[in-house]
Motif scaffolding. Structure first.
Motif, mmCIF file in Angstrom:
data_model
loop_
_atom_site.group_PDB
_atom_site.id
_atom_site.type_symbol
_atom_site.label_atom_id
_atom_site.label_comp_id
_atom_site.label_asym_id
_atom_site.label_seq_id
_atom_site.Cartn_x
_atom_site.Cartn_y
_atom_site.Cartn_z
ATOM 1 N N ILE A 42 -15.193 2.255 -11.469
ATOM 2 C CA ILE A 42 -15.934 1.020 -11.727
ATOM 3 C C ILE A 42 -15.894 0.056 -10.544
ATOM 4 C CG2 ILE A 42 -14.022 -0.282 -12.775
ATOM 5 C CD1 ILE A 42 -16.103 -1.259 -14.878
ATOM 6 N N LEU A 70 -21.288 5.546 -16.829
ATOM 7 C CA LEU A 70 -21.473 4.116 -17.000
ATOM 8 C C LEU A 70 -20.743 3.278 -15.964
ATOM 9 C CD1 LEU A 70 -21.101 3.889 -20.902
ATOM 10 C CD2 LEU A 70 -23.199 4.031 -19.555
ATOM 11 N N MET A 86 -23.611 -3.684 -11.419
ATOM 12 C CA MET A 86 -24.253 -4.818 -12.077
ATOM 13 C C MET A 86 -23.362 -6.056 -12.038
ATOM 14 S SD MET A 86 -25.844 -2.763 -15.338
ATOM 15 C CE MET A 86 -26.217 -4.255 -16.246
ATOM 16 N N VAL A 87 -22.055 -5.852 -12.249
ATOM 17 C CA VAL A 87 -21.123 -6.985 -12.216
ATOM 18 C C VAL A 87 -21.129 -7.632 -10.842
ATOM 19 C CG1 VAL A 87 -18.682 -7.616 -12.266
ATOM 20 C CG2 VAL A 87 -19.623 -6.177 -14.068
ATOM 21 N N LEU A 144 -22.083 -0.104 -14.192
ATOM 22 C CA LEU A 144 -21.552 -1.370 -14.687
ATOM 23 C C LEU A 144 -20.918 -2.167 -13.556
ATOM 24 C CD1 LEU A 144 -19.923 -0.261 -18.071
ATOM 25 C CD2 LEU A 144 -21.977 -1.647 -17.759
#
Length: 422
Positions: free
Chosen positions: A42, A164, A171-172, A168
């Protein structure tokens, strides 16, 4: 309070049979296991923002990923035996609590040194979620084929994460600060603590727990390494990780810089690869029991090696022999070859891991820990190896992926005859 805890443990000393296991248990174990993969993937899109925030160079930020892998490898060696001694719930509670607190420290770290130290501590805590769920499967389902089927369900849950997580994270970073990623990680760790406390049953009965001392720990790992069935199967999972980390390390360069994918399109491609791996794991769950798990493992390794050979051949052909017309379309053939190489890992991992644990029910935690350590050591080696090559070609990535598949095949040949020919 203590009596309530004891009654909770004694009430769920062991889950009797595979049919008696509630359907939510594999989902819970998969959710817990996903702590490691989500924490790896992430924050990758946040590297440039972190470099700017900490006013450091890219190499120092990338080094935090190596620190994360080192912590996961070392933590597993410790938490596995602890779970054999004290049961599965305690180490899971402690590990996820440590992960949550350390992730919060990462979120407000003022410099790269503080961040790196907190990241290392977080990886030690997260290692519990990589080891203990696998040991729980071995506790609940002693049968090798049934265990491989349940592990396939875990792979389905934890496999959603690589689809994902990078999107994610991207996008953050695009909307708010990269620090939000680590606040979210802290919340995830806290949620895992709650799920373990209220839902996870204790799967290791008191009478099956083993003593823990430095001497017994060394003897335990020595016993496992001397066992051909364990070592060969564990190294299959390790070289599978080597192959996958070769892809993870180099794929962004290959597709974004060489083939001019946008970051969004690369994230979508990342997701496609993950979908195929998840699909393979579900096919494995359907086939185990109809086809012996050892034969499924051998077949999947052969398919993956075929894909690796095809991938190297396509890259070599495109670099030195093909004309301009071929080079315009080669990326789609390369993607197809990579799918053929990567997708079988959804079959390889659950069957090889159950092969490693099958003969060691009393050492399931230590065996899962040692196998997991092998995976992350070989994964880190893949990253180090690729770092020695200039980033001017897809050949280093393809070559390392092929090497991983060949070594998986070699390790399959070292399995005991009863396992290799069953």
């Amino acid at each position: 309070m203590a009596s309530a805890s004891v009654s909770r443990d004694s009430a769920a000393q062991a889950i009797p049979s595979e049919r008696a296991i509630p359907g939510w248990v594999p989902l819970l174990l998969g959710f817990l296991t996903a702590v490691g993969p989500i924490s790896t993937d992430i924050y990758l899109p946040a590297f440039p923002a972190m470099e700017q925030s900490f006013q450091t160079d890219a190499g120092n930020v990338q080094m935090t990923l190596s620190i994360w892998f080192i912590g996961l490898a070392l933590g597993q060696l410790t938490v596995g035996p602890l779970s054999d001694r004290f049961g599965r719930r305690g180490p899971m509670l402690a590990g996820n609590f440590i992960y949550a607190v350390a992730s919060a420290v990462c979120a407000f770290a003022p410099d790269i040194l503080t961040f790196s130290i907190a990241r290392f501590v977080a990886s030690i805590g997260a290692s519990a979620s990589l080891v203990v769920p696998t040991a729980c499967v071995r506790d609940m389902v002693p049968d090798r084929n049934a265990g491989a089927k349940m592990l396939s369900r875990l792979v389905m849950v934890m496999g959603v994460v690589p689809i994902l997580a990078p999107m994610l994270g991207g996008m953050v970073v695009a909307v708010v600060s990269w620090r939000v990623i680590f606040w979210a990680s802290a919340v995830y760790g806290a949620l895992c603590v709650g799920l373990v406390w209220f839902l996870l049953p204790e799967t290791l009965p008191l009478q099956k727990r083993v003593s823990l001392s430095p001497f017994t720990l060394i003897a335990r790992y020595t016993t496992l390494l001397k066992d051909r069935a364990f070592s060969s199967h564990a190294l299959v999972t390790g070289f599978s990780t080597f192959m996958q980390f070769s892809y993870l390390t180099a794929a962004a360069f290959v597709f974004i810089k060489m083939f001019h994918f946008s970051p969004l399109h690369f994230s979508m491609l990342f997701g496609v690869f993950s979908v195929f791996m998840i699909g393979a794991s579900q096919i494995n769950g359907l086939l185990v029991g109809r086809i012996d798990s050892t034969r499924l493992l051998t077949g999947a390794v052969l398919v993956s090696m075929l894909g690796g050979i095809l991938l190297v051949a396509l890259v070599v052909w495109g670099k030195w022999y093909a004309g301009p017309a071929w080079q315009q379309h080669q990326v789609w053939f390369i993607i197809a070859a990579m799918l053929l190489t990567l997708a079988p890992t959804g079959i390889i991992f659950p069957n090889a891991m159950m092969g490693a644990l099958a003969d060691h029910p009393s050492l399931a935690g230590a065996a899962a820990a040692l196998a997991g350590t092998m995976q992350y050591v070989l994964g880190a080696l893949a990253g180090f190896t690729l770092g020695q090559f200039a980033t001017t070609s897809a050949l280093p990535m393809a070559g390392c992926m092929l090497f991983g598949t060949i070594m998986m095949f070699v390790m399959c040949q070292f399995r005991p005859k009863s396992a290799a020919t069953a």
